[in-house]
Motif scaffolding. Structure first.
Motif, PDB file in Angstrom:
ATOM      1  N   ILE A 110      30.319 -11.543 -35.585  1.00  0.00           N
ATOM      2  CA  ILE A 110      31.428 -11.716 -34.651  1.00  0.00           C
ATOM      3  C   ILE A 110      31.497 -10.567 -33.649  1.00  0.00           C
ATOM      4  O   ILE A 110      31.879 -10.762 -32.485  1.00  0.00           O
ATOM      5  CB  ILE A 110      32.769 -11.863 -35.413  1.00  0.00           C
ATOM      6  CG1 ILE A 110      33.875 -12.335 -34.465  1.00  0.00           C
ATOM      7  CG2 ILE A 110      33.133 -10.556 -36.084  1.00  0.00           C
ATOM      8  CD1 ILE A 110      33.675 -13.714 -33.915  1.00  0.00           C
ATOM      9  N   TYR A 111      31.105  -9.348 -34.063  1.00  0.00           N
ATOM     10  CA  TYR A 111      31.251  -8.181 -33.192  1.00  0.00           C
ATOM     11  C   TYR A 111      30.322  -8.227 -31.981  1.00  0.00           C
ATOM     12  O   TYR A 111      30.789  -8.065 -30.840  1.00  0.00           O
ATOM     13  CB  TYR A 111      31.056  -6.893 -33.988  1.00  0.00           C
ATOM     14  CG  TYR A 111      32.008  -6.784 -35.160  1.00  0.00           C
ATOM     15  CD1 TYR A 111      33.385  -6.764 -34.960  1.00  0.00           C
ATOM     16  CD2 TYR A 111      31.535  -6.715 -36.467  1.00  0.00           C
ATOM     17  CE1 TYR A 111      34.273  -6.681 -36.033  1.00  0.00           C
ATOM     18  CE2 TYR A 111      32.408  -6.626 -37.543  1.00  0.00           C
ATOM     19  CZ  TYR A 111      33.774  -6.613 -37.317  1.00  0.00           C
ATOM     20  OH  TYR A 111      34.646  -6.538 -38.384  1.00  0.00           O
ATOM     21  N   PRO A 112      28.994  -8.448 -32.160  1.00  0.00           N
ATOM     22  CA  PRO A 112      28.144  -8.541 -30.968  1.00  0.00           C
ATOM     23  C   PRO A 112      28.493  -9.740 -30.079  1.00  0.00           C
ATOM     24  O   PRO A 112      28.333  -9.676 -28.866  1.00  0.00           O
ATOM     25  CB  PRO A 112      26.728  -8.662 -31.544  1.00  0.00           C
ATOM     26  CG  PRO A 112      26.897  -9.085 -32.953  1.00  0.00           C
ATOM     27  CD  PRO A 112      28.196  -8.502 -33.403  1.00  0.00           C
ATOM     28  N   ILE A 113      28.973 -10.830 -30.688  1.00  0.00           N
ATOM     29  CA  ILE A 113      29.365 -11.990 -29.885  1.00  0.00           C
ATOM     30  C   ILE A 113      30.572 -11.651 -29.013  1.00  0.00           C
ATOM     31  O   ILE A 113      30.598 -11.952 -27.810  1.00  0.00           O
ATOM     32  CB  ILE A 113      29.672 -13.202 -30.794  1.00  0.00           C
ATOM     33  CG1 ILE A 113      28.382 -13.715 -31.445  1.00  0.00           C
ATOM     34  CG2 ILE A 113      30.347 -14.319 -29.991  1.00  0.00           C
ATOM     35  CD1 ILE A 113      28.600 -14.834 -32.440  1.00  0.00           C
ATOM     36  N   ILE A 114      31.566 -10.990 -29.615  1.00  0.00           N
ATOM     37  CA  ILE A 114      32.755 -10.607 -28.852  1.00  0.00           C
ATOM     38  C   ILE A 114      32.389  -9.639 -27.727  1.00  0.00           C
ATOM     39  O   ILE A 114      32.820  -9.792 -26.578  1.00  0.00           O
ATOM     40  CB  ILE A 114      33.809  -9.969 -29.783  1.00  0.00           C
ATOM     41  CG1 ILE A 114      34.409 -11.028 -30.709  1.00  0.00           C
ATOM     42  CG2 ILE A 114      34.916  -9.299 -28.964  1.00  0.00           C
ATOM     43  CD1 ILE A 114      35.351 -10.460 -31.748  1.00  0.00           C
ATOM     44  N   ILE A 115      31.556  -8.643 -28.061  1.00  0.00           N
ATOM     45  CA  ILE A 115      31.166  -7.648 -27.057  1.00  0.00           C
ATOM     46  C   ILE A 115      30.363  -8.301 -25.934  1.00  0.00           C
ATOM     47  O   ILE A 115      30.647  -8.097 -24.748  1.00  0.00           O
ATOM     48  CB  ILE A 115      30.351  -6.514 -27.708  1.00  0.00           C
ATOM     49  CG1 ILE A 115      31.213  -5.744 -28.714  1.00  0.00           C
ATOM     50  CG2 ILE A 115      29.816  -5.562 -26.637  1.00  0.00           C
ATOM     51  CD1 ILE A 115      30.428  -4.758 -29.558  1.00  0.00           C
ATOM     52  N   GLY A 116      29.345  -9.091 -26.322  1.00  0.00           N
ATOM     53  CA  GLY A 116      28.488  -9.728 -25.327  1.00  0.00           C
ATOM     54  C   GLY A 116      29.246 -10.679 -24.432  1.00  0.00           C
ATOM     55  O   GLY A 116      29.134 -10.624 -23.196  1.00  0.00           O
ATOM     56  N   PHE A 117      30.029 -11.576 -25.025  1.00  0.00           N
ATOM     57  CA  PHE A 117      30.795 -12.537 -24.239  1.00  0.00           C
ATOM     58  C   PHE A 117      31.862 -11.827 -23.407  1.00  0.00           C
ATOM     59  O   PHE A 117      32.145 -12.228 -22.272  1.00  0.00           O
ATOM     60  CB  PHE A 117      31.445 -13.579 -25.156  1.00  0.00           C
ATOM     61  CG  PHE A 117      30.536 -14.697 -25.544  1.00  0.00           C
ATOM     62  CD1 PHE A 117      29.340 -14.442 -26.203  1.00  0.00           C
ATOM     63  CD2 PHE A 117      30.862 -16.011 -25.264  1.00  0.00           C
ATOM     64  CE1 PHE A 117      28.493 -15.472 -26.571  1.00  0.00           C
ATOM     65  CE2 PHE A 117      30.016 -17.056 -25.628  1.00  0.00           C
ATOM     66  CZ  PHE A 117      28.820 -16.777 -26.288  1.00  0.00           C
ATOM     67  N   GLY A 118      32.441 -10.762 -23.972  1.00  0.00           N
ATOM     68  CA  GLY A 118      33.466 -10.023 -23.243  1.00  0.00           C
ATOM     69  C   GLY A 118      32.903  -9.367 -21.993  1.00  0.00           C
ATOM     70  O   GLY A 118      33.513  -9.449 -20.909  1.00  0.00           O
TER      71      GLY A 118
END
Length: 361
Positions: A19-27
């Motif tokens: 969830i963390y890289p997805i949130i960072i990347g999409f953010g």
């Protein structure tokens, strides 16, 4: 057995970490899209049958990249790993890399992945050390060739962002020097004096501000000593084959962006695009985020955007979209595949259904 998992740090590799890289990347992509959004940019992009072809090539190149890794790990294991086992190890290894910062690495976990597929712990250490050695040799050899072929200006001059370009050059230089020092130290330990390297690492990490990493460095030094016995006696042809697989794998990965751009534009300077991608990957070495998430998307837009053949005022907007597509093909699949495989692998290899539920949450 749970102590063994903790000892090898696998307890820190959780499927929930995706969830963390997805949130960072999409953010980061979302923020850049809002900042740079220009509806006129999309008028310059048309989806055709040519687009389908080159997008397919991009996916195939990523498959080639994994195939090269699988061939290499089977060679290093003297074909004692089946193709299925090799695929599983590579996917778990990539998942670990995708959910941890590049600087942290996952050597101890990778050794465990290989060991649990039926390879002795000593040989598993040698396999992981050899893959690290071969990867760094690729960067150390190819990066200077590309740099001197294109020159500093073509690689790092970004129109309108001169200060940023110099900053990126500094980041790339630091990343390269880190790799260079690492390969020199690793080569010395693997092929010349493993006992001397262990003594040196223990001494260095006995200093006050480095003491907290002393235990980890002692383990790494021990792994190098074990690996040295396995690797130093290997014939030249063994290294030719394994480096060939390494070259095939990394080169396939770097041509993914070329294929993505060819899907929508008539591109020139294909090798310059390739060269800038290599520089990007070296920069990502110092990224503090999991798998370089966020940082990779940002660097893509500023480092490759000016090569996209559209009006200069549209390049930023277009490059943000391509950065997102690039990561969808080259990064996010490993998060998904790894999150699917890891809980089942742990349950099967350790027979710990409770731990499996912990990782699935």
């Amino acid at each position: 057995m749970s102590q063994e998992i903790k000892k090898n740090s696998i307890g820190k590799v959780k499927t929930s970490n995706v969830i963390y890289p997805i949130i960072i990347g999409f953010g980061v992509v979302g923020y850049m899209m809002i900042q740079e959004f220009n509806p006129d940019a999309f008028k310059s992009v048309s989806f055709t049958s040519n687009s389908i072809f080159w997008l397919g090539v991009a996916v195939i190149l990523m498959a080639f990249r994994d195939l090269g890794y699988m061939i290499r790990i089977r060679l290093l294991a003297d074909n004692h790993l089946t193709w299925k086992q090799a695929f599983r190890v590579i996917m778990l290894w990539e998942f670990t890399s995708a959910v941890t910062p590049s600087a942290v690495g996952g050597t101890s976990v990778a050794i465990l992945y290989v060991h649990k597929e039926g390879i002795s712990i000593g040989k598993s250490s040698a396999i992981v050390m050899a893959t690290s050695f071969l990867d760094e040799v690729y960067f150390i050899l190819i990066a200077p060739l590309l740099y001197f072929s294109f020159g500093h200006s073509r690689l790092f001059d970004i129109p309108g962002s001169e200060n940023l370009a110099e900053g990126l050059f500094t980041v790339a230089l630091v990343g390269y020097l880190v790799k260079l020092v690492y390969i020199v130290v690793l080569s010395y330990g693997l092929f010349y004096n493993p006992r001397g390297l262990k003594w040196l690492l223990v001494k260095i990490f006995s200093f006050r501000y480095l003491r907290k990493w002393r235990y980890k460095m002692t383990i790494v030094a021990g792994e190098i000593m074990v690996s040295s016995k396995n690797l130093s006696a290997r014939p030249l042809m063994f290294w030719v084959k394994t480096f060939g697989a390494t070259f095939f794998s990394w080169t396939s990965r770097y041509f993914v962006v070329n294929a993505l751009l060819l899907a929508f534009f008539l591109m020139h300077d294909q090798m310059l695009i390739f060269a800038r991608q290599m520089v990007m990957w070296i920069m990502m070495l110092v990224s503090p985020t999991p798998g370089g998430s966020g940082f990779a998307e940002y660097v893509f837009t500023v480092f490759l955007g000016d090569l996209i053949p559209v009006a200069s005022d549209l390049q930023k907007s277009i490059s943000v979209g391509f950065a997102f597509i690039w990561r969808l093909i080259s990064y996010y699949p490993y998060l998904i595949i790894g999150a699917f495989i890891l809980p089942r692998w742990i349950k099967h290899k350790f027979h710990l259904p409770k731990l499996n539920r912990h990782h699935s949450n």
